[in-house]
Design a protein around this motif. Structure first.
Motif, PDB file in Angstrom:
ATOM      1  N   VAL A 177      -9.403  17.312   2.994  1.00 53.40           N
ATOM      2  CA  VAL A 177      -8.862  15.976   3.249  1.00 53.40           C
ATOM      3  C   VAL A 177      -7.364  16.006   2.926  1.00 53.40           C
ATOM      4  CG1 VAL A 177      -8.983  13.540   2.611  1.00 53.40           C
ATOM      5  CG2 VAL A 177     -11.058  14.919   2.663  1.00 53.40           C
ATOM      6  N   ASP A 204      -3.444  14.830   2.048  1.00 49.98           N
ATOM      7  CA  ASP A 204      -2.890  13.849   1.115  1.00 49.98           C
ATOM      8  C   ASP A 204      -2.659  12.535   1.845  1.00 49.98           C
ATOM      9  OD1 ASP A 204      -2.871  15.685  -0.933  1.00 49.98           O
ATOM     10  OD2 ASP A 204      -0.809  16.324  -0.552  1.00 49.98           O
ATOM     11  N   LEU A 206      -4.972  10.333   2.528  1.00 49.51           N
ATOM     12  CA  LEU A 206      -6.204   9.850   3.140  1.00 49.51           C
ATOM     13  C   LEU A 206      -7.322   9.841   2.110  1.00 49.51           C
ATOM     14  CD1 LEU A 206      -6.303  11.612   6.613  1.00 49.51           C
ATOM     15  CD2 LEU A 206      -5.410   9.375   6.040  1.00 49.51           C
ATOM     16  N   GLU A 207      -8.280   8.948   2.321  1.00 51.88           N
ATOM     17  CA  GLU A 207      -9.428   8.850   1.438  1.00 51.88           C
ATOM     18  C   GLU A 207     -10.684   8.916   2.293  1.00 51.88           C
ATOM     19  OE1 GLU A 207     -11.381   5.639  -1.682  1.00 51.88           O
ATOM     20  OE2 GLU A 207      -9.361   5.315  -0.928  1.00 51.88           O
ATOM     21  N   LYS A 214     -14.875   8.596   2.186  1.00 45.98           N
ATOM     22  CA  LYS A 214     -16.045   8.152   1.425  1.00 45.98           C
ATOM     23  C   LYS A 214     -17.289   8.390   2.261  1.00 45.98           C
ATOM     24  CE  LYS A 214     -13.600   4.150  -0.106  1.00 45.98           C
ATOM     25  NZ  LYS A 214     -13.607   2.706  -0.057  1.00 45.98           N
ATOM     26  N   LYS A 229     -11.415  16.133  -2.787  1.00 44.33           N
ATOM     27  CA  LYS A 229     -10.556  16.287  -1.607  1.00 44.33           C
ATOM     28  C   LYS A 229     -11.196  17.167  -0.544  1.00 44.33           C
ATOM     29  CE  LYS A 229      -6.707  14.019  -2.078  1.00 44.33           C
ATOM     30  NZ  LYS A 229      -6.323  13.064  -1.061  1.00 44.33           N
ATOM     31  N   LYS A 264       0.801  -1.229   0.000  1.00 46.33           N
ATOM     32  CA  LYS A 264       0.000   0.000   0.000  1.00 46.33           C
ATOM     33  C   LYS A 264       0.834   1.280   0.000  1.00 46.33           C
ATOM     34  CE  LYS A 264      -4.262  -1.702   1.877  1.00 46.33           C
ATOM     35  NZ  LYS A 264      -5.473  -1.079   1.432  1.00 46.33           N
ATOM     36  N   THR A 282      -8.929   2.247   9.039  1.00 45.59           N
ATOM     37  CA  THR A 282     -10.208   2.868   8.699  1.00 45.59           C
ATOM     38  C   THR A 282     -10.918   3.296   9.973  1.00 45.59           C
ATOM     39  OG1 THR A 282     -10.430   1.474   6.749  1.00 45.59           O
ATOM     40  CG2 THR A 282     -12.417   2.522   7.535  1.00 45.59           C
ATOM     41  N   SER A 295     -10.100   6.448   5.468  1.00 49.14           N
ATOM     42  CA  SER A 295      -9.134   5.360   5.373  1.00 49.14           C
ATOM     43  C   SER A 295      -7.806   5.886   4.852  1.00 49.14           C
ATOM     44  CB  SER A 295      -9.661   4.240   4.469  1.00 49.14           C
ATOM     45  OG  SER A 295      -9.950   4.745   3.193  1.00 49.14           O
ATOM     46  N   GLY A 296      -6.735   5.198   5.261  1.00 46.16           N
ATOM     47  CA  GLY A 296      -5.384   5.552   4.849  1.00 46.16           C
ATOM     48  C   GLY A 296      -4.393   4.593   5.468  1.00 46.16           C
TER      49      GLY A 296
END
Length: 177
Positions: free
Chosen positions: A117, A119, A121-122, A124, A101, A30, A84, A134-135
């Motif tokens: 948000v 960099d 990290l995501e 949803k 973002k 990842k 998460t 999540s990241g």
């Protein structure tokens, strides 16, 4: 004597660890994460995994021992599985919408709250009342979740606000008539 610190951190297949100066770097499927190594702790990388030991017998070295081992474990878990956090929004008219973002929150204020948000990290929003962050970096995931939650903490009377999934909100009784 740290019970957690005694155990080596196993390195799964596809994960490599290297040291350069005072930086421990762990690379996996990842991504790559780094950790600033402490002078009080010695790190030994072998085929069994990464073992963390106090470099000397001082009280400070023993105090950092277990924490440093846990930080190394978080690096390995992050590059293999990731982390998460799920936030649940409760309240009439409260909703969230992820737009690239930016996370747009409607929390009963006169204006919408826009959260940038970072960099790596995501974010949803599977539905309007759920936010999934999540990241690979556990600290960044937890920090963003805490910043979002800070906008509207759950209140004890109706339970309205932003809470972590699985968090129990102690509810107070209302006035008695």
């Amino acid at each position: 004597m740290s019970r957690i610190g005694k155990r080596p951190v196993p390195l799964p297949a596809g994960v490599t660890a290297t040291t350069e100066g005072q930086i421990l770097s762990v690379k996996g499927p990842k991504g790559t994460l780094t950790l600033q190594m402490r002078d009080e702790i010695s790190y030994d990388i072998s085929e069994d995994g990464i073992s963390v030991q106090p470099a000397n017998g001082t009280k400070q070295a023993r105090a950092f021992w277990g924490m440093q081992r846990t930080l190394v474990q978080n690096l390995v878990t992050g590059v293999t599985e990731g982390f998460t956090k799920v936030l649940e929004i409760t309240g009439v008219g409260y909703r969230a919408n992820a737009q690239g973002k930016t996370l747009k929150l409607q929390l009963g204020y006169s204006h919408d709250v826009n959260v940038a948000v970072p960099d790596g990290l995501e974010v949803k929003t599977p539905d309007q009342t759920t936010v999934e962050i999540s990241g690979i970096d556990r600290q960044k995931v937890g920090q963003l979740a805490a910043e979002i939650r800070r906008w509207r903490k759950p209140e004890p009377y109706k339970g309205k606000g932003i809470k972590y999934r699985g968090e129990y909100i102690f509810r107070k009784e209302g006035k008695k008539k």
